[in-house]
Write an enzyme that holds these catalytic residues in place. Structure first.
Site, short mmCIF file in Angstrom:
data_model
loop_
_atom_site.label_atom_id
_atom_site.label_comp_id
_atom_site.label_asym_id
_atom_site.label_seq_id
_atom_site.Cartn_x
_atom_site.Cartn_y
_atom_site.Cartn_z
N GLU A 190 0.83 -1.21 0.00
CA GLU A 190 0.00 0.00 0.00
C GLU A 190 0.86 1.26 0.00
O GLU A 190 0.36 2.37 -0.07
CB GLU A 190 -0.91 0.01 1.24
CG GLU A 190 -1.99 -1.05 1.23
CD GLU A 190 -2.82 -1.04 -0.05
OE1 GLU A 190 -3.30 0.04 -0.42
OE2 GLU A 190 -2.96 -2.10 -0.68
N ARG A 244 21.35 8.68 -19.62
CA ARG A 244 21.66 9.07 -20.99
C ARG A 244 21.94 10.56 -21.13
O ARG A 244 22.49 11.01 -22.13
CB ARG A 244 20.57 8.61 -21.96
CG ARG A 244 19.22 9.20 -21.75
CD ARG A 244 18.15 8.38 -22.45
NE ARG A 244 18.44 8.16 -23.86
CZ ARG A 244 18.34 9.09 -24.81
NH1 ARG A 244 17.95 10.31 -24.49
NH2 ARG A 244 18.63 8.81 -26.06
N1 SAM Z 1 -1.49 3.24 -2.14
C1 SAM Z 1 -0.57 4.04 -2.91
C2 SAM Z 1 -1.31 5.22 -3.48
O1 SAM Z 1 -2.45 5.05 -3.91
O2 SAM Z 1 -0.72 6.32 -3.56
C3 SAM Z 1 0.00 3.23 -4.05
C4 SAM Z 1 0.99 2.20 -3.63
S1 SAM Z 1 1.67 1.32 -5.01
C5 SAM Z 1 0.63 -0.07 -5.12
C6 SAM Z 1 3.17 0.65 -4.38
C7 SAM Z 1 4.41 1.43 -4.71
O3 SAM Z 1 4.61 1.49 -6.11
C8 SAM Z 1 4.45 2.86 -4.26
O4 SAM Z 1 4.79 2.98 -2.90
C9 SAM Z 1 5.50 3.46 -5.17
O5 SAM Z 1 6.82 3.24 -4.69
C10 SAM Z 1 5.33 2.67 -6.45
N2 SAM Z 1 4.57 3.39 -7.48
C11 SAM Z 1 3.31 3.12 -7.87
N3 SAM Z 1 2.92 3.96 -8.85
C12 SAM Z 1 3.96 4.76 -9.09
C13 SAM Z 1 4.16 5.85 -10.00
N4 SAM Z 1 3.21 6.25 -10.83
N5 SAM Z 1 5.37 6.46 -9.99
C14 SAM Z 1 6.34 6.07 -9.14
N6 SAM Z 1 6.19 5.06 -8.25
C15 SAM Z 1 5.02 4.41 -8.23
#
Ligand code: SAM
Length: 245
Positions: free
Chosen positions: A132, A170
């Site tokens: 999460e 890059r």
């Molecule tokens: N519950 C969080 C929310 O809705 O903001 C999302 C958690 S996501 C399932 C798990 C992890 O994936 C995050 O903590 C982040 O590190 C990464 N992540 C997910 N989407 C991302 C994005 N668009 N850019 C960068 N990191 C992302």
């Protein structure tokens, strides 16, 4: 991957993750592989489980307040940062260090952010969330900035870290070599790149535009600029109305 910094590397990147295997081969191709070999960049995947203290090497737990899923615990991240930087007090982080949390809630990563990172940062620490998300105390105490690669939710920060590392590397001086340049890349001057063609001159009835065969470089430049603008107008009109590169 080596945990010690090569003296000559211009940028050191440490990726904090519970899945270091994700990065085993992913940086061993093309421009990034060459940049590593030339000592332009050093990239390490740091296993957060190495910084746990229980026998199960626990990195996650249930959220306070209830709700679905698990939350990445803060202790392993603090311990990993202390191991890398000697402190978890942000005021004591060495100059040129930036701690970035990959998060869908962060500043959106664009070419201009990649350029900013490639010029301002000597030691980049990328923290990959999972589940999460990560205990908010990591964000509050350790993180300089949250970065998102776009308005969608990934299962973890690892693919986002890969995107960030590739886009920055890059742009590091000499990473592209003399045969290529980032100058004409999409977003560099606020619009998309022009179309490219190579041999054969004719393929299944499709001809390479005549002007590209003319040898007239002024005309070729004019044509490329026009085509780049047309493509931008068609695919990314927003770039023409606001500074968005
Ligand atoms: N519950 C969080 C929310 O809705 O903001 C999302 C958690 S996501 C399932 C798990 C992890 O994936 C995050 O903590 C982040 O590190 C990464 N992540 C997910 N989407 C991302 C994005 N668009 N850019 C960068 N990191 C992302």
């Amino acid at each position: 991957m080596s945990a010690t910094r090569q003296k000559s590397a211009r940028m050191k990147i440490d990726i904090l993750t519970i899945f270091p295997e994700f990065f085993t081969e992913v940086f061993d191709f093309g421009i990034i592989r060459r940049a590593k070999a030339k000592g332009i960049v050093e990239i390490n995947a740091v296993d957060l489980r190495e910084f746990t203290s229980d026998k199960h090497r626990t990195v996650d737990d249930r959220p306070f307040g209830g709700g679905d899923g698990m939350v990445l615990k803060c202790e392993p991240v603090f311990a990993a940062i202390e191991n890398l930087l000697g402190t978890s007090d942000r005021t004591g982080f060495p100059k040129g260090t930036r701690v970035v949390l990959l998060s869908p809630q962060g500043r959106v990563f664009k070419q201009r952010v990649a350029r900013e990172f490639s010029t301002e940062i000597e030691h980049l620490i990328l923290i990959c969330g999972r589940y999460e998300g990560i205990d908010e105390r990591v964000t509050d105490a350790l993180v300089d900035e949250e970065i998102s690669i776009g308005d969608y939710v990934l299962s973890g920060g690892e693919p986002a870290a890969l995107v960030v590392v590739d886009a920055i590397t890059r742009l590091l001086p000499e990473a592209l070599g003399s045969e290529t340049s980032a100058e004409n890349d999409s977003f560099s001057d606020g619009i998309l790149d022009f179309p490219n063609y190579t041999q054969p001159r004719e393929f299944r009835g499709m001809e390479v535009p005549e002007v590209l065969l003319s040898g007239n470089h002024a005309e070729i430049d004019k044509w490329r600029r026009r085509k780049a603008l047309e493509k931008t107008e068609k695919n990314r009109k927003d770039l023409l109305t606001k500074e968005n590169g």
